[in-house]
Design a protein around this motif. Structure first.
Motif, short mmCIF file in Angstrom:
data_model
loop_
_atom_site.label_atom_id
_atom_site.label_comp_id
_atom_site.label_asym_id
_atom_site.label_seq_id
_atom_site.Cartn_x
_atom_site.Cartn_y
_atom_site.Cartn_z
N VAL A 155 1.06 -1.16 -0.10
CA VAL A 155 0.02 -0.04 -0.07
C VAL A 155 0.86 1.14 -0.04
O VAL A 155 0.61 2.17 -0.68
CB VAL A 155 -0.94 -0.01 1.19
N LEU A 156 2.00 0.97 0.82
CA LEU A 156 2.84 2.28 0.80
C LEU A 156 3.54 2.81 -0.33
O LEU A 156 3.48 4.00 -1.10
CB LEU A 156 3.99 2.03 1.84
N TYR A 157 4.11 1.51 -1.03
CA TYR A 157 4.49 1.77 -2.54
C TYR A 157 3.66 2.30 -3.49
O TYR A 157 3.94 3.01 -4.19
CB TYR A 157 5.55 0.62 -2.75
N SER A 158 2.40 1.76 -3.53
CA SER A 158 1.46 2.04 -4.42
C SER A 158 0.92 3.34 -3.96
O SER A 158 0.89 4.28 -5.23
CB SER A 158 0.35 1.27 -4.34
N THR A 159 1.02 3.94 -3.02
CA THR A 159 0.69 5.25 -2.60
C THR A 159 1.64 6.52 -3.18
O THR A 159 1.56 7.23 -4.01
CB THR A 159 0.39 5.56 -1.27
N ILE A 160 3.01 6.04 -3.07
CA ILE A 160 4.21 6.63 -3.40
C ILE A 160 4.17 6.86 -5.04
O ILE A 160 4.21 7.76 -5.67
CB ILE A 160 5.56 5.95 -2.90
N ASP A 161 3.93 5.38 -5.62
CA ASP A 161 3.83 5.44 -7.23
C ASP A 161 2.80 6.75 -7.45
O ASP A 161 3.00 7.18 -8.67
CB ASP A 161 3.67 4.17 -7.63
N PHE A 162 1.83 6.36 -7.22
CA PHE A 162 0.65 7.26 -7.44
C PHE A 162 0.84 8.60 -7.16
O PHE A 162 0.79 9.55 -8.12
CB PHE A 162 -0.81 7.00 -6.65
#
Length: 189
Positions: A155-162
């Motif tokens: 979830v963290l990495y997906s948020t950062i990517d977004f």
């Protein structure tokens, strides 16, 4: 305040990160790293034994900096606020160090990343202890820690990517993403 000039070793690491993010591991040469770093090849090999050594050192350097964002978050009495502070700090660091963040992502999906390297890696030790204490105190769900960290990281990495792609949505999605993560790993009393 004077900011210190990067050392030759730091220049080599930064050049490796930049080149790998732009071209991938296989297309990066020591000559290219040396050229971008502005450091003679002989000097570079004074600090590193090989291209692999540069690549692995760059990963460890980026990861230590990333994990350092969690060090001031150690209040066992309020795990939710600790996790939220970690969340915000990790995202902020990643947005300000996008090449290093992308490098870490590429590295963990490369042949360089394996059990042997993980066995030598102690950067996560204090963070793992925090997760274990939070589970023991029944503030984080009692499920296998590897699974918890995978959920948190995904979830963290997906948020950062977004947020890298949509920087104007930062304020709106920081809180939303943390609440989604908390719902998956946290325990509300």
């Amino acid at each position: 305040m004077n900011i210190a000039e990067p050392t030759k070793k730091e220049k080599v690491i930064a050049a490796a990160v930049k080149l790998v993010v732009a071209n991938g591991f296989s297309k990066v040469s020591t000559a290219g790293i040396s050229k971008i770093a502005g450091v003679a090849t002989g000097t570079m090999f004074h600090h590193f034994s090989s291209k692999d050594d540069i690549i692995i050192t760059a990963y460890k350097t980026a990861k230590r900096s990333f994990i350092a964002q969690t060090m001031n978050c150690r209040n066992e009495n309020n795990v939710r606020e600790d996790l939220k502070l970690m969340w915000y700090n990790l995202i902020e660091w990643s947005l300000n160090h996008q090449d290093e963040f992308r490098y870490m992502q590429q590295f963990v999906n490369s042949p360089y990343y394996g059990k042997e390297l993980m066995a030598q890696d102690d950067t996560w030790t204090s963070l793992l202890d925090w997760w274990k204490a939070a589970i023991k105190n029944m503030q984080i769900k009692d499920i296998p820690i590897e699974f918890l960290i995978k959920i948190f990281s995904t979830v963290l990495y997906s948020t950062i990517d977004f947020l890298i792609l949509h920087p104007n949505k930062r304020d709106e999605y920081l809180e939303h993403s943390f609440l989604m993560c908390w719902d998956m790993v946290g325990v509300d009393h």
